[in-house]
Design a protein around this motif. Structure first.
Motif, mmCIF file in Angstrom:
data_model
loop_
_atom_site.group_PDB
_atom_site.id
_atom_site.type_symbol
_atom_site.label_atom_id
_atom_site.label_comp_id
_atom_site.label_asym_id
_atom_site.label_seq_id
_atom_site.Cartn_x
_atom_site.Cartn_y
_atom_site.Cartn_z
ATOM 1 N N ALA A 65 -0.830 16.275 -74.863
ATOM 2 C CA ALA A 65 -1.928 17.191 -74.550
ATOM 3 C C ALA A 65 -2.798 17.441 -75.772
ATOM 4 N N PRO A 94 -4.576 15.588 -69.221
ATOM 5 C CA PRO A 94 -5.263 16.514 -68.319
ATOM 6 C C PRO A 94 -5.244 16.004 -66.884
ATOM 7 N N ARG A 143 -5.997 23.272 -60.978
ATOM 8 C CA ARG A 143 -6.581 23.818 -62.208
ATOM 9 C C ARG A 143 -6.873 25.310 -62.072
ATOM 10 N N ASP A 228 -0.599 21.253 -70.141
ATOM 11 C CA ASP A 228 -1.994 21.138 -69.692
ATOM 12 C C ASP A 228 -2.592 22.505 -69.376
#
Length: 377
Positions: A65, A94, A143, A228
């Motif tokens: 990451a 990601p 997300r 992430d």
């Protein structure tokens, strides 16, 4: 008396297997897929950015990451195009890049077993065509999600069977989809078939070797989510998947571990899992898994039933579920409870420990009368 009889059955079964006198072991024995993503050799040799790329086998998800956070958008795109199979499966990359990379990998895949996975709009977070194939799919906006869940299935699951035409709630994507629908806005659910599962009811299903390999992969996958920037997930572990979760529990970043239809978690009690996560367990009265002896002998069996009060898990109601694959069926008490856990709103009545049960040292208090917010009736 019943437990004694089951122990004798398990002992006889184990003895016959070890002695080589049983026909239970068949050609369905599986070799666990381990190691880095496909294409890692080419990735290691690539100096397109003027330096070595993170080793897919040795770099931690946090290191991966950090590496990608230091790249420009053009450099990220370059690696995605040159190495889609690595970028799509490397934990810590990601998730937006992983979606695009796996879309490219699936578009180039000519195996008809995986054709449905390439359908537009699917969010494929991992895809490895080697062996029987492994895959992970996201339901919801991962997300933006405030709460994340991961569904870990049991035997007979792989990338080729992922989209099989069974009850809408029975296959891994169906479990994840119905859980996401029930949990509602602000949640996302991952259907994770990221390990080599047993095929059928055989020696692989009765031993822990595939689960041990799967535990490492599940740990790395969840570490990749948190690296992430995503929340620690609630992990729902079905059937042999609960063996995987049990072996991973002590290092798994998770808020909750939910064992459903479990043959055992390779621990004597919840304290033996050595996890900070809340531990839940569900088993419906018609599940055939109840006929599996909850013992361990000569490497066979997975130990204590997590729904046994002595195990110390919080009991999830499952009286309305039917069969081994019915826990996520819409309208059931088990799905309502799972949704509350996935939302992070599950609670229980602090009614104390039943008088006939002992709370294992360091475990969660036993649930006498569980109350799950929004699902108690």
């Amino acid at each position: 008396m019943r437990r004694y009889a089951r122990t004798l059955v398990a002992f006889a079964l184990a003895t016959s297997v070890v002695a080589g006198t049983t026909g239970w072991v068949s050609g369905d024995a599986q070799q666990a897929l381990t190691g880095p993503p496909p294409g890692s050799a080419q990735w290691r040799a690539d100096r397109v950015l003027g330096a070595e790329l993170p080793d897919p086998e040795r770099a931690t998800p946090a290191e991966v990451a950090l590496f990608f956070a230091g790249l420009s958008s053009g450099e990220r795109q370059l690696l995605l195009v040159r190495h889609p199979s690595v970028v799509g499966n490397l934990d810590g990359v990601p998730l937006e890049l992983r979606y695009r990379a796996n879309s490219l990998a699936l578009a180039a895949e000519d195996n008809p077993r995986y054709r449905s996975l390439a359908a537009p709009g699917r969010q494929i977070l991992a895809f490895d065509p080697r062996g029987r194939g492994q895959v992970a799919e996201v339901f919801g906006d991962l997300r933006a999600a405030r709460r994340v869940s991961v569904v870990v299935p049991g035997s007979d699951n792989d990338a080729g069977t992922f989209d099989r035409k069974v009850a809408a709630h029975g296959a891994p994507p169906g479990m994840a989809r119905t859980l996401h629908t029930a949990a509602g806005p602000g949640t996302a659910v991952v259907a994770w078939v990221g390990y080599t599962t047993p095929v059928g009811v055989g020696i692989d299903a009765a031993t822990g070797s595939l689960a041990e390999a799967g535990a490492g992969r599940l740990t790395r996958f969840t570490e990749g989510l948190t690296a992430d920037g995503l929340p620690e997930p609630a992990v729902f572990c079905h059937s042999y998947g609960s063996v995987v979760c049990g072996l991973a529990a002590h290092r798994l970043p998770a808020t909750d571990l939910v064992a459903l239809g479990s043959p055992g978690m390779r621990a004597d009690d919840a304290a033996g899992l050595r996890t900070k996560a809340r531990v839940w367990a569900a088993k419906d009265p018609t599940d055939w898994i109840d006929n599996v002896p909850n013992v361990r002998f000569a490497g066979l069996g997975h130990g204590t039933d997590p729904t046994d009060p002595a195990f110390g898990a919080r009991r999830v109601p499952a009286n309305e579920a039917r069969g081994h694959a019915g826990y996520f069926a819409p309208g059931t008490d088990s799905l309502r409870a799972f949704a509350a856990i996935a939302r992070g709103t599950a609670t229980r009545e602090e009614a104390g420990t039943p008088a006939d049960a002992q709370t294992p040292q360091g475990s969660h208090a036993l649930v006498h009368a569980p109350v799950l917010e929004g699902v108690a009736r």
